[in-house]
Design an enzyme around this catalytic site. Structure first.
Site, PDB file in Angstrom:
ATOM      1  N   HIS A 131       0.870  -1.360  -0.013  1.00  0.00           N
ATOM      2  CA  HIS A 131       0.030  -0.211  -0.246  1.00  0.00           C
ATOM      3  C   HIS A 131       0.807   1.118  -0.151  1.00  0.00           C
ATOM      4  CE1 HIS A 131      -3.335  -2.584   1.032  1.00  0.00           C
ATOM      5  NE2 HIS A 131      -4.100  -1.665   0.506  1.00  0.00           N
ATOM      6  N   LYS A 135      -0.632   5.111   4.612  1.00  0.00           N
ATOM      7  CA  LYS A 135      -1.653   4.040   5.092  1.00  0.00           C
ATOM      8  C   LYS A 135      -1.232   4.032   6.622  1.00  0.00           C
ATOM      9  CE  LYS A 135      -4.100  -0.287   4.787  1.00  0.00           C
ATOM     10  NZ  LYS A 135      -5.405   0.427   4.904  1.00  0.00           N
TER      11      LYS A 135
END
EC number: 1.17.1.8
Length: 233
Positions: A131, A135
């Site tokens: 990600h 995040k």
């Protein structure tokens, strides 16, 4: 529908645009805690905020008898409590670790593969998720959902852990890289080969569309749901 957005970051803004394109009215765009006043009487709330405030946000909406679609991950130790609040207030709650149609199909494929592999002792299992660097939680909620799908069929595992698989703990490698929207892989490795299934998101639009579709679906329903209920999986 009248939709209130609780949490107005990158995802909230994309949901805003898609909701309006589908003919809905966005009646609130909140970065603060929702109240009966600032929610502006919506039919449904879509909540994408931060792990540390998600529980309070969802609780406030449900206690005002407003159904909630929640996509915030990293707070699920309190999910059972939230589901109880939804029932007590005769409204609806739908949590999705990932609202993408492709990811939810991937969840079903993952469970099918886990069932096929459950008695094949030559293979070890490992998960990987990648990600963007912004995040907040690791591993991702989607990776945890994938792990839980494996637990359902392979009784060797009953918990997940970051990094290498060890004993009854299924390992998840959590990688944070540039602006990657989300890539999830499941590996089954033996001494002679490897089986891999993988889902790669190209942008956040699929997540946002799924959240709006879930909001459309939940109208007039009561109880606790998941994305597989919306998609009939």
């Amino acid at each position: 529908m009248r939709i209130a957005l609780v949490g107005y970051g990158k995802m909230g803004k994309i949901i805003d645009e898609i909701a309006q394109k589908r003919g809905h009215e966005v009646v609130a765009r909140l970065k603060e805690t929702p109240t009966a006043e600032n929610l502006n009487h919506p039919d449904v709330v879509i909540e994408f905020s931060l792990p540390e405030v998600a529980f309070d946000n969802v609780k406030a909406c449900l206690e005002n008898n407003i159904p909630v679609i929640c996509g915030t991950t990293g707070w699920l130790e309190k999910r059972v409590e939230i589901e109880k609040i939804a029932v007590e207030n005769n409204t609806a709650f739908l949590y999705g670790s990932n609202f993408s149609l492709g990811v939810n199909l991937f969840f079903a494929l993952n469970e099918k593969l886990a069932d096929l592999m459950k008695n094949v002792v030559e293979y070890s299992c490992q998960l990987e998720e990648i990600h963007h660097i912004h995040k907040k939680d690791a591993p991702s909620g989607t990776a945890i959902s994938i792990a839980e799908g494996i637990f359902k069929h392979n009784k060797k595992f009953d918990a997940w852990k970051l990094d290498e698989t060890k004993d009854n703990q299924l390992g998840i490698f959590a990688i944070r890289e540039d602006e990657v929207p989300g890539t999830h892989s499941v590996f089954y490795r033996s001494e002679v080969d490897e089986i891999e299934i993988k889902h790669t998101a190209f942008n956040r639009n699929g997540f946002a569309l799924g959240a709006v579709v879930a909001a459309e679906w939940i109208k007039d329903k009561k109880g606790n749901f998941e994305m597989k209920d919306v998609l009939g999986l």
